[in-house]
Design a protein around this motif. Structure first.
Motif, PDB file in Angstrom:
ATOM      1  N   PHE A   1      10.290  62.004  61.759  1.00 49.46           N
ATOM      2  CA  PHE A   1      11.059  60.767  61.653  1.00 49.46           C
ATOM      3  C   PHE A   1      12.265  60.867  62.572  1.00 49.46           C
TER       4      PHE A   1
ATOM      5  N   ASP B   1      14.736  55.777  61.019  1.00 42.71           N
ATOM      6  CA  ASP B   1      14.287  55.948  59.635  1.00 42.71           C
ATOM      7  C   ASP B   1      15.452  56.341  58.730  1.00 42.71           C
TER       8      ASP B   1
ATOM      9  N   ARG C   1       8.923  58.874  54.155  1.00 42.55           N
ATOM     10  CA  ARG C   1       8.591  59.846  55.196  1.00 42.55           C
ATOM     11  C   ARG C   1       8.234  61.230  54.660  1.00 42.55           C
TER      12      ARG C   1
ATOM     13  N   ASN D   1      10.706  47.630  55.401  1.00 40.05           N
ATOM     14  CA  ASN D   1      11.122  49.000  55.697  1.00 40.05           C
ATOM     15  C   ASN D   1      10.948  49.995  54.552  1.00 40.05           C
TER      16      ASN D   1
END
Length: 345
Positions: A31, A35, A248, A308
């Protein structure tokens, strides 16, 4: 008129790029600062919710969400919740020398039984989930790890029940308030119990032959909060730092089992840096940033979450073989800090 939420996220991304000298190495974690900025904005939405949401006594919510519930159901849930709120306050007092008033016990005697706790919708739904999902109690007190207390059949049944509870909570995309509240509930539940996180690690362990030694420190490097991160050349010391990047985390599951010591040591440093960086910005700029988020309408915040932080798409379907259950029972007590079982009549 305030700033659009995407502008806030972009500003955080630029801030991270300018502040963090090893930004280019974050690719090793799968990431980047974009992020990390999205994570921060999501947590700002959470802070805004806690600060500005309306609060009501629990009977207000029971009439709207659980009209057929008996008093005992929520009395037990509140008592369990207060046990852990008190434990959290004692930890905060031991580390920082202060107690948080919002975690103190509230008068629940007599006519105050259901009026003593002013709750947000999120608070109530958390109590409802706790009262309807036995898995959470068994996880919290560690009984899930004991085959004599929880058989494999019961283990599967409780995880199935938890999955069904979350299915019912998954919000419709056109219900903006539910998108925010229910996603925050999943986030707070998952970051406390690490249910789907640990399941993902169990599945990754299976891909690598269930190593006999559980890499608990590597797992904690990813998910564990830090009581104090010492100062670095680029950032002051940070008291209590975390980085619960649910979107993530799964990218690191195979690395836990595949990386050599040197490669993982560098990842551990980068993970710690991210906890320090995100938490420093949140702690030092919180009030200003929360005020910016509070100026946004519900639709804009819900849209940001859907674009997101749509955790509902990354939830696993549990498939618990006997081997997976045994590995989970080895893994869970090594990673989680088990709490004393509260005495609830």
């Amino acid at each position: 008129m305030g700033y659009p939420i995407e502008s806030i996220a972009h500003a955080m991304e630029i801030l991270f790029q300018e502040a963090y000298p090893s930004e280019g190495e974050l690719a090793a974690l799968h990431f980047g600062v974009k992020d990390l900025a999205a994570q921060l904005v999501f947590e700002l939405i959470f802070e805004d919710y806690k600060e500005h949401s309306s609060r009501h006594p629990i009977d207000y919510y029971i009439k709207r969400y659980d009209i057929d519930a008996n008093n005992r159901k929520y009395t037990r849930a509140i008592n369990y919740s207060q046990h852990y709120r008190t434990a959290s306050n004692e930890t905060i007092e031991a580390v920082f020398g202060i107690r948080l008033p919002e975690l103190e016990r509230v008068d629940m005697e007599g006519k105050n039984r259901f009026r003593g706790y002013p709750l947000t919708t999120l608070d109530f739904l958390g109590l409802k989930l706790q009262s309807e999902c036995k898995l959470l109690e068994k996880l919290h007190v560690g009984q899930i790890d004991d085959s004599h207390k929880v058989s494999e059949g019961r283990f599967r049944e409780m995880f199935s029940n938890y999955h069904e509870c979350l299915d019912r909570l998954e919000p419709r995309v056109n219900a903006q308030a539910d998108v925010i509240t229910n996603t925050l509930l999943y986030f707070s539940t998952e970051t406390h119990f690490l249910i789907d996180f640990l399941y993902g690690i169990v599945v990754a362990a299976e891909r690598h032959g269930f190593p006999s030694e559980v890499p608990s420190q590597r797992i904690i490097d990813i998910c564990g909060p830090e009581v104090l991160v010492p100062s670095t050349e680029w950032c002051p010391a940070v008291p209590y730092a975390d980085n619960f990047m649910l979107m993530r985390w799964s990218c690191l599951f195979d690395d836990i089992f595949e990386d050599g010591d040197e490669a993982w040591a560098r990842k551990a440093t980068l993970l710690l840096d991210c906890k320090q960086l995100k938490s420093h910005v949140l702690q030092t700029r919180r009030d200003r940033m929360v005020s910016m988020v509070s100026e946004l309408d519900t639709q804009e915040k819900a849209d940001f979450i859907m674009d997101n932080y749509w955790v509902w798409d990354i939830r696993p379907e549990y498939e618990w073989t006997s081997e997976r259950i045994r590995y989970f029972r080895k893994l869970h007590p090594l990673v989680m800090r088990l709490s004393e079982k509260p005495r609830v009549k």
